[in-house]
Design a protein around this motif. Structure first.
Motif, short mmCIF file in Angstrom:
data_model
loop_
_atom_site.label_atom_id
_atom_site.label_comp_id
_atom_site.label_asym_id
_atom_site.label_seq_id
_atom_site.Cartn_x
_atom_site.Cartn_y
_atom_site.Cartn_z
N PRO A 222 -2.74 -6.28 1.61
CA PRO A 222 -1.83 -5.27 1.05
C PRO A 222 -1.48 -5.52 -0.41
CG PRO A 222 -1.11 -5.92 3.24
CD PRO A 222 -2.23 -6.84 2.87
N GLN A 223 -1.22 -6.77 -0.77
CA GLN A 223 -0.81 -7.09 -2.14
C GLN A 223 -1.94 -6.87 -3.15
OE1 GLN A 223 -0.16 -9.03 0.52
NE2 GLN A 223 2.02 -8.56 0.66
N GLN A 224 -3.17 -6.85 -2.68
CA GLN A 224 -4.30 -6.70 -3.58
C GLN A 224 -4.77 -5.26 -3.73
OE1 GLN A 224 -7.31 -9.40 -2.15
NE2 GLN A 224 -6.14 -11.24 -2.66
N VAL A 225 -4.65 -4.46 -2.66
CA VAL A 225 -5.22 -3.10 -2.71
C VAL A 225 -4.21 -2.03 -3.09
CG1 VAL A 225 -6.96 -3.73 -1.00
CG2 VAL A 225 -4.86 -2.60 -0.25
N LEU A 226 -2.92 -2.30 -2.90
CA LEU A 226 -1.93 -1.25 -3.13
C LEU A 226 -1.47 -1.26 -4.58
CD1 LEU A 226 -0.39 0.96 -1.59
CD2 LEU A 226 1.48 -0.66 -1.30
N ASP A 227 -1.58 -0.10 -5.23
CA ASP A 227 -1.11 0.04 -6.60
C ASP A 227 -0.65 1.47 -6.84
OD1 ASP A 227 -3.46 1.54 -6.87
OD2 ASP A 227 -4.53 -0.06 -7.94
N SER A 228 -0.23 1.78 -8.05
CA SER A 228 0.30 3.11 -8.36
C SER A 228 -0.73 4.20 -8.16
CB SER A 228 0.81 3.13 -9.81
OG SER A 228 1.86 2.21 -9.99
N GLU A 229 -1.98 3.92 -8.51
CA GLU A 229 -3.02 4.94 -8.36
C GLU A 229 -3.27 5.25 -6.89
OE1 GLU A 229 -6.03 7.68 -8.94
OE2 GLU A 229 -4.40 6.98 -10.22
N LEU A 230 -3.27 4.23 -6.03
CA LEU A 230 -3.47 4.47 -4.60
C LEU A 230 -2.30 5.27 -4.02
CD1 LEU A 230 -5.27 4.02 -2.15
CD2 LEU A 230 -4.07 1.86 -1.76
N LEU A 231 -1.09 4.99 -4.47
CA LEU A 231 0.07 5.76 -4.00
C LEU A 231 -0.07 7.23 -4.40
CD1 LEU A 231 2.94 3.27 -4.89
CD2 LEU A 231 2.16 3.87 -2.60
N ARG A 232 -0.57 7.47 -5.58
CA ARG A 232 -0.75 8.85 -6.04
C ARG A 232 -1.81 9.56 -5.19
NH1 ARG A 232 -4.13 11.86 -8.48
NH2 ARG A 232 -5.60 10.13 -8.74
N ARG A 233 -2.93 8.90 -4.96
CA ARG A 233 -4.00 9.51 -4.19
C ARG A 233 -3.61 9.74 -2.73
NH1 ARG A 233 -9.00 5.91 -4.30
NH2 ARG A 233 -9.87 7.67 -3.14
#
Length: 266
Positions: A222-233
């Motif tokens: 989770p700490q590696q794959v989750l970021d702002s861009e993924l939240l947007r998508r």
């Protein structure tokens, strides 16, 4: 391999495919996996397909055994599924409900061992005070906890939980996730839980699987794959991933973004 492998899974309703050719990275034994994403992207469909309750094609392997062609009854000895719907109120005692669930799908425990396992599970879940109460006397959250006990007592190799914290207050949400993580690790099982609270997922889960309308958006730590861009998508929001004072990742959602307008054909 010990754990869960999913390759090329397609599932849906009739001719409408909710999931198409979905493959996941290997999920090793002892893993607690968060299944996240917006409403309608196939989280519940995936859990039901893995349980054999949803028509599906593709390859599913559990602890080295190909279960792709096994029906729900054949999978029940290894897999336990907890749906979103709460156990119905009835005159059965909470203890009797858990005992009956084991009789429906036997765990292989001797009677004395089963009674001891139920008592230990009620203690771990802090449910001793509810054991001799009728289900129709319990709140929705309390019945949800009894439902969790029904699947945990069977000691499955694969645990599929669909929104197991939806009816619970914050203390019980933490209790459920702490207990499922502990049992999963102790028994070397794999647990997949569909969950909307992404911060709880970040706090307790070893792996994150993010689904979107186009299928798998991300999978991994989770700490590696989750970021702002993924939240947007995934959610159509503007948000940030930060760290709290104890070092855990935390999602801060700032605003909902406008839904893109699709062009009408000329």
């Amino acid at each position: 391999m010990s754990g869960l492998l999913v390759n090329g899974l397609t599932a849906g309703y009739g001719r409408r495919h909710i999931l198409r050719d979905l493959s996941l990275p290997p999920l090793p034994s002892g893993s607690l996996v968060a299944l996240v994403g917006a409403n309608g992207v196939g989280k519940s469909t995936l859990l039901r397909a893995l349980a054999g309750l949803q028509p599906a094609s593709g390859h599913i392997e559990l602890d080295g055994l190909d279960i792709s062609r096994h029906g729900a009854a054949q999978r029940a000895g290894m897999i336990a599924y907890l749906p979103q719907t709460l156990p119905q109120g009835s005159s059965l005692l909470a203890y009797e409900t858990v005992l009956a669930a084991n009789r429906a799908v036997p765990s292989g425990l001797a009677p004395a061992e089963l009674q001891r396992a139920i008592a230990e599970l009620f203690a771990v879940l802090d449910l001793q005070s509810l054991a001799m109460r009728r289900l129709d006397e319990l709140s929705g959250g309390q019945r949800q906890m009894v439902g969790l006990a029904q699947v945990l007592v069977r000691r499955p190799r694969l645990l599929l939980l669909d929104e197991p914290t939806s009816a619970l207050d914050l203390r019980w949400q933490l209790k459920v996730l702490q207990t499922v993580r502990q049992i999963t690790r102790e028994q070397g099982a794999v647990a997949l839980l569909a969950i909307h609270d992404i911060n709880l997922a970040l706090r307790f889960c070893d792996h994150l699987v993010m689904l979107g309308e186009e299928g798998l958006l991300a999978a991994g730590c989770p700490q590696q794959v989750l970021d702002s861009e993924l939240l947007r998508r995934a959610y159509g929001i503007e948000g940030r991933v930060e760290r709290c004072s104890q070092g855990f990742s935390l999602v801060l959602a700032d605003r909902a973004l406008p839904i893109p307008q699709r062009e009408n054909p000329a």
